[in-house]
Write a protein that holds these residues in place. Structure first.
Motif, PDB file in Angstrom:
ATOM      1  N   THR A 190     -13.372  87.345 -33.240  1.00 55.91           N
ATOM      2  CA  THR A 190     -14.377  88.260 -32.708  1.00 55.91           C
ATOM      3  C   THR A 190     -14.221  89.678 -33.257  1.00 55.91           C
ATOM      4  O   THR A 190     -15.207  90.374 -33.468  1.00 55.91           O
ATOM      5  CB  THR A 190     -14.305  88.306 -31.180  1.00 55.91           C
ATOM      6  N   ARG A 191     -12.968  90.100 -33.488  1.00 60.05           N
ATOM      7  CA  ARG A 191     -12.762  91.447 -34.032  1.00 60.05           C
ATOM      8  C   ARG A 191     -11.494  91.472 -34.884  1.00 60.05           C
ATOM      9  O   ARG A 191     -11.531  91.022 -36.022  1.00 60.05           O
ATOM     10  CB  ARG A 191     -12.711  92.491 -32.902  1.00 60.05           C
ATOM     11  N   LYS A 192     -10.393  91.932 -34.345  1.00 58.90           N
ATOM     12  CA  LYS A 192      -9.192  92.115 -35.164  1.00 58.90           C
ATOM     13  C   LYS A 192      -8.441  90.800 -35.369  1.00 58.90           C
ATOM     14  O   LYS A 192      -8.283  90.006 -34.442  1.00 58.90           O
ATOM     15  CB  LYS A 192      -8.258  93.134 -34.509  1.00 58.90           C
ATOM     16  N   ALA A 193      -7.952  90.627 -36.579  1.00 59.34           N
ATOM     17  CA  ALA A 193      -7.058  89.512 -36.894  1.00 59.34           C
ATOM     18  C   ALA A 193      -6.092  90.041 -37.940  1.00 59.34           C
ATOM     19  O   ALA A 193      -6.316  89.904 -39.145  1.00 59.34           O
ATOM     20  CB  ALA A 193      -7.828  88.306 -37.402  1.00 59.34           C
ATOM     21  N   TYR A 194      -5.020  90.686 -37.473  1.00 52.94           N
ATOM     22  CA  TYR A 194      -4.124  91.423 -38.346  1.00 52.94           C
ATOM     23  C   TYR A 194      -2.786  90.707 -38.525  1.00 52.94           C
ATOM     24  O   TYR A 194      -2.208  90.167 -37.573  1.00 52.94           O
ATOM     25  CB  TYR A 194      -3.844  92.821 -37.787  1.00 52.94           C
ATOM     26  N   GLY A 195      -2.283  90.764 -39.737  1.00 55.94           N
ATOM     27  CA  GLY A 195      -0.919  90.377 -40.047  1.00 55.94           C
ATOM     28  C   GLY A 195      -0.558  88.949 -39.671  1.00 55.94           C
ATOM     29  O   GLY A 195      -1.389  88.039 -39.683  1.00 55.94           O
ATOM     30  N   GLY A 196       0.724  88.785 -39.314  1.00 58.57           N
ATOM     31  CA  GLY A 196       1.215  87.461 -38.960  1.00 58.57           C
ATOM     32  C   GLY A 196       0.558  86.895 -37.728  1.00 58.57           C
ATOM     33  O   GLY A 196       0.449  85.676 -37.571  1.00 58.57           O
ATOM     34  N   ALA A 197       0.101  87.762 -36.826  1.00 58.47           N
ATOM     35  CA  ALA A 197      -0.572  87.292 -35.615  1.00 58.47           C
ATOM     36  C   ALA A 197      -1.875  86.577 -35.958  1.00 58.47           C
ATOM     37  O   ALA A 197      -2.274  85.636 -35.268  1.00 58.47           O
ATOM     38  CB  ALA A 197      -0.843  88.460 -34.672  1.00 58.47           C
ATOM     39  N   TYR A 198      -2.547  87.015 -37.037  1.00 60.19           N
ATOM     40  CA  TYR A 198      -3.748  86.300 -37.502  1.00 60.19           C
ATOM     41  C   TYR A 198      -3.394  84.868 -37.876  1.00 60.19           C
ATOM     42  O   TYR A 198      -4.098  83.911 -37.506  1.00 60.19           O
ATOM     43  CB  TYR A 198      -4.359  87.039 -38.696  1.00 60.19           C
ATOM     44  N   ASP A 199      -2.312  84.694 -38.618  1.00 58.40           N
ATOM     45  CA  ASP A 199      -1.896  83.344 -39.016  1.00 58.40           C
ATOM     46  C   ASP A 199      -1.602  82.469 -37.801  1.00 58.40           C
ATOM     47  O   ASP A 199      -1.967  81.290 -37.765  1.00 58.40           O
ATOM     48  CB  ASP A 199      -0.640  83.422 -39.898  1.00 58.40           C
ATOM     49  N   VAL A 200      -0.929  83.061 -36.810  1.00 61.51           N
ATOM     50  CA  VAL A 200      -0.469  82.300 -35.651  1.00 61.51           C
ATOM     51  C   VAL A 200      -1.630  81.773 -34.818  1.00 61.51           C
ATOM     52  O   VAL A 200      -1.576  80.664 -34.283  1.00 61.51           O
ATOM     53  CB  VAL A 200       0.453  83.180 -34.780  1.00 61.51           C
ATOM     54  N   LYS A 248      -5.778 102.578 -40.517  1.00 58.59           N
ATOM     55  CA  LYS A 248      -4.989 103.808 -40.434  1.00 58.59           C
ATOM     56  C   LYS A 248      -3.551 103.585 -40.872  1.00 58.59           C
ATOM     57  O   LYS A 248      -3.000 104.337 -41.687  1.00 58.59           O
ATOM     58  CB  LYS A 248      -5.028 104.349 -39.002  1.00 58.59           C
ATOM     59  N   GLY A 249      -2.915 102.538 -40.345  1.00 56.04           N
ATOM     60  CA  GLY A 249      -1.531 102.247 -40.718  1.00 56.04           C
ATOM     61  C   GLY A 249      -1.392 101.885 -42.189  1.00 56.04           C
ATOM     62  O   GLY A 249      -0.428 102.287 -42.855  1.00 56.04           O
ATOM     63  N   ALA A 250      -2.347 101.120 -42.692  1.00 55.84           N
ATOM     64  CA  ALA A 250      -2.285 100.713 -44.093  1.00 55.84           C
ATOM     65  C   ALA A 250      -2.414 101.903 -45.028  1.00 55.84           C
ATOM     66  O   ALA A 250      -1.693 102.017 -46.029  1.00 55.84           O
ATOM     67  CB  ALA A 250      -3.396  99.696 -44.374  1.00 55.84           C
ATOM     68  N   VAL A 251      -3.333 102.809 -44.704  1.00 63.54           N
ATOM     69  CA  VAL A 251      -3.545 103.983 -45.550  1.00 63.54           C
ATOM     70  C   VAL A 251      -2.317 104.882 -45.548  1.00 63.54           C
ATOM     71  O   VAL A 251      -1.940 105.454 -46.591  1.00 63.54           O
ATOM     72  CB  VAL A 251      -4.798 104.751 -45.080  1.00 63.54           C
ATOM     73  N   GLU A 252      -1.670 105.028 -44.394  1.00 65.71           N
ATOM     74  CA  GLU A 252      -0.473 105.862 -44.323  1.00 65.71           C
ATOM     75  C   GLU A 252       0.644 105.349 -45.218  1.00 65.71           C
ATOM     76  O   GLU A 252       1.483 106.111 -45.698  1.00 65.71           O
ATOM     77  CB  GLU A 252       0.008 105.960 -42.877  1.00 65.71           C
ATOM     78  N   ALA A 303      -9.536 107.811 -48.479  1.00 65.31           N
ATOM     79  CA  ALA A 303      -8.764 106.599 -48.729  1.00 65.31           C
ATOM     80  C   ALA A 303      -8.925 105.603 -47.593  1.00 65.31           C
ATOM     81  O   ALA A 303      -9.032 104.385 -47.816  1.00 65.31           O
ATOM     82  CB  ALA A 303      -7.294 106.954 -48.923  1.00 65.31           C
ATOM     83  N   GLN A 304      -8.942 106.121 -46.373  1.00 70.69           N
ATOM     84  CA  GLN A 304      -9.113 105.243 -45.213  1.00 70.69           C
ATOM     85  C   GLN A 304     -10.496 104.605 -45.214  1.00 70.69           C
ATOM     86  O   GLN A 304     -10.637 103.412 -44.914  1.00 70.69           O
ATOM     87  CB  GLN A 304      -8.902 106.044 -43.925  1.00 70.69           C
ATOM     88  N   ALA A 305     -11.514 105.381 -45.568  1.00 71.07           N
ATOM     89  CA  ALA A 305     -12.868 104.833 -45.651  1.00 71.07           C
ATOM     90  C   ALA A 305     -12.951 103.744 -46.714  1.00 71.07           C
ATOM     91  O   ALA A 305     -13.633 102.721 -46.538  1.00 71.07           O
ATOM     92  CB  ALA A 305     -13.858 105.953 -45.950  1.00 71.07           C
ATOM     93  N   GLU A 306     -12.259 103.945 -47.816  1.00 70.45           N
ATOM     94  CA  GLU A 306     -12.246 102.936 -48.885  1.00 70.45           C
ATOM     95  C   GLU A 306     -11.578 101.649 -48.408  1.00 70.45           C
ATOM     96  O   GLU A 306     -12.051 100.549 -48.692  1.00 70.45           O
ATOM     97  CB  GLU A 306     -11.505 103.494 -50.104  1.00 70.45           C
ATOM     98  N   TYR A 307     -10.475 101.801 -47.696  1.00 66.23           N
ATOM     99  CA  TYR A 307      -9.765 100.618 -47.186  1.00 66.23           C
ATOM    100  C   TYR A 307     -10.637  99.852 -46.193  1.00 66.23           C
ATOM    101  O   TYR A 307     -10.708  98.626 -46.228  1.00 66.23           O
ATOM    102  CB  TYR A 307      -8.452 101.038 -46.527  1.00 66.23           C
ATOM    103  N   ILE A 308     -11.302 100.590 -45.301  1.00 67.72           N
ATOM    104  CA  ILE A 308     -12.171  99.945 -44.313  1.00 67.72           C
ATOM    105  C   ILE A 308     -13.288  99.184 -45.004  1.00 67.72           C
ATOM    106  O   ILE A 308     -13.624  98.059 -44.638  1.00 67.72           O
ATOM    107  CB  ILE A 308     -12.738 101.011 -43.341  1.00 67.72           C
ATOM    108  N   ASP A 309     -13.872  99.809 -46.032  1.00 68.06           N
ATOM    109  CA  ASP A 309     -14.968  99.165 -46.749  1.00 68.06           C
ATOM    110  C   ASP A 309     -14.516  97.874 -47.416  1.00 68.06           C
ATOM    111  O   ASP A 309     -15.280  96.902 -47.490  1.00 68.06           O
ATOM    112  CB  ASP A 309     -15.527 100.139 -47.790  1.00 68.06           C
ATOM    113  N   LYS A 310     -13.275  97.846 -47.877  1.00 63.48           N
ATOM    114  CA  LYS A 310     -12.785  96.666 -48.597  1.00 63.48           C
ATOM    115  C   LYS A 310     -12.259  95.573 -47.673  1.00 63.48           C
ATOM    116  O   LYS A 310     -12.442  94.380 -47.943  1.00 63.48           O
ATOM    117  CB  LYS A 310     -11.671  97.082 -49.563  1.00 63.48           C
TER     118      LYS A 310
END
Length: 502
Positions: A394-404, A429-433, A445-452
């Motif tokens: 539905t929305r976020k599926a990040y990192g290892g938790a997405y796999d699980v 935000k975390g990825a860009v940092e 840079a953050q906008a670019e990451y979000i777009d991709k």
């Protein structure tokens, strides 16, 4: 309204006159009158349990007796009792006296039906020696368990016991090995023993009360206000389950169209990725007639598990809860989810997973507690499951938790993403940092990451999701998939047993 209907039905069952007294007077013309009288006397004694005074004391505590619970649980007139005349065999400490002999001992056993479906049941009788377990008590329970296995029927146990019967010593302990709110407590050792060993002062409620086990330990799955409420919910829960692991998931007639669109889902996910919403609202909107029987609702609230129906077929629902800890997976939620997934897989119940997970909960407490090991339990459970598996991001599926969370990489049968889905290693935000550390224009840079990456397309291009669907079409797509997957067969190589990371 549903609660009122259940209460009315419960009252009708409780008002029923016990059929045992009426059927006890079968013609036994070939037997002497004294034998018939003894039979009737024994039956009357068994029906009274530990006597009227103890029955009244049970009622004063707001609790039903063992037989009242059975009458409330089962369909009217369906209970057939077994071993009514069994008595304990202990002769020590005055137990051989007639006043300490009770027909049926401290448990009522037999079989009956719930909505016409066969079930075996035992109900411990607190009015007889506090429901304590004797050798005869254990023997009665083991007998109906064996019978249930023979015919492929479930067993429901209504526990109200003080523990092993001290007067019988080791025999009562052997019986345990054979079977293994303000009114119920569950603990290994009571407050007095805890005080003597650890010098801790703790009450029964604090040590093993309903709140403790439904919110902190996870030992109990639900807590109810009283016996009537609990037994009505057991009847409702029973309707979702097959009689055994040899049967398919139950199907009942459904008046809710399988192709029903759910327009409210198109706007349920907030535009701000940090804003919470209630995953239970999505579940209610998708399932048949908004009926969802949640399991462990007060424990590890950051994950939701429970039973519902899709086009009349029982399904298991598991989903992250953005309202609690942003839906992060932690130790308790991983274990709760893994146990539920394995239960559904054991009883041929399809799994539907709703994903909005920003990752695993960070911190030393989680790492020291073994989040890697416990998180692997949920991953293993999904990977091992051979029932139909449908996943909706539905929305976020990040990192290892997405796999699980029942990803395509864990052999998910059908994996969907909503247009609001973000499938990535971590949040923008975390990825860009990390990627652009020291970069002059961090916002660009953050906008670019979000777009991709903050959209479902990267996963869809790689086949990690089967389709990007409109939220309103979620129910129709899931129902269609379950119809196709009903004939799913998975062949695993033979092994003695699995090696889940316990």
């Amino acid at each position: 309204m549903a609660a009122a209907v259940r209460a009315a039905a419960a009252g009708a069952r409780l008002r029923g006159v016990p059929s045992a007294l009426r059927t006890a007077a079968r013609s036994l013309c070939s037997q002497p009158a004294s034998v018939n009288e003894r039979i009737e006397n024994k039956r009357r004694a068994a029906l009274l349990g530990g006597g009227q005074r103890r029955v009244d004391a049970q009622h004063k505590r707001g609790k039903l007796t063992a037989r009242e619970r059975i009458r409330l649980l089962l369909d009217p007139g369906s209970f057939i009792e077994s071993d009514m005349f069994v008595e304990h065999r202990c002769a020590d400490f005055g137990m051989a006296a007639d006043k300490n002999k009770f027909p049926g001992d401290s448990v009522v056993t037999g079989r009956g039906r719930i909505n016409g479906r066969l079930v075996y049941v035992f109900s411990q009788d607190f009015t007889v020696f506090g429901g304590s377990l004797s050798g005869a008590h254990a023997q009665k329970i083991c007998k109906i368990m064996d019978q249930a296995i023979t015919v492929g029927a479930p067993v429901i146990g209504l526990n109200d016991s003080g523990g092993a019967r001290i007067q019988e010593g080791v025999e009562s302990l052997a019986g345990y090995a054979d079977i293994f709110l303000d009114t119920s407590y569950l603990f290994i050792t009571g407050p007095d023993v805890v005080k003597s060993v650890t010098n801790e002062d703790v009450t029964q409620e604090e040590l093993g009360g309903a709140k403790t086990h439904t919110t902190m330990s996870g030992v109990a799955h639900r807590a109810f206000e009283n016996d009537v409420d609990a037994l009505c919910n057991v009847r409702e829960f029973f309707n979702f389950l097959p009689l055994s692991n040899q049967d398919p998931a139950p199907i009942r007639e459904c008046q809710d169209p399988s192709d029903r669109l759910v327009p409210e889902l198109d706007t349920i996910v907030p535009l701000e990725s940090t804003k919470a919403y209630d995953m239970v609202d999505i579940i209610h909107a998708v399932v048949d007639e908004r009926e969802f029987f949640e399991i462990m609702p007060n424990y590890a609230k950051n994950i939701i598990v429970g039973f519902a129906r899709m086009n009349g077929r029982t399904v298991g629902i598991i989903g992250n809860q953005p309202k609690v800890a942003s839906g992060c997976l932690d130790i308790n939620s991983s274990v709760k989810g893994a146990r539920f997934v394995r239960f559904c897989d054991a009883f041929n119940i399809p799994l539907i997973t709703f994903v909005d997970v920003p990752g695993f909960l960070p911190g030393t407490a989680q790492e020291y507690g073994g989040i890697i090991r416990h998180g692997a339990k949920l991953l293993y459970a999904f990977a091992e499951a051979t029932v139909p598996k449908v996943t909706v991001i539905t929305r976020k599926a990040y990192g290892g938790a997405y796999d699980v969370m029942s990803s395509k990489h864990l052999c998910g049968d059908t994996n969907y993403a909503w247009p609001t889905a973000e499938i990535a290693v971590m949040g923008a935000k975390g990825a860009v940092e990390i990627i652009f550390k020291g970069h002059e224009n961090v916002e660009a840079a953050q906008a670019e990451y979000i777009d991709k990456f903050a959209n479902p397309f990267p996963a869809a291009v790689r086949g990690f999701v089967d389709d990007i669907i409109q939220p309103s079409a979620t129910r129709a797509r899931i129902c269609c998939d379950l119809d196709v997957l009903v004939s799913k067969k998975v062949h695993r190589p033979w092994r003695k047993h699995a090696n889940i990371p316990l």
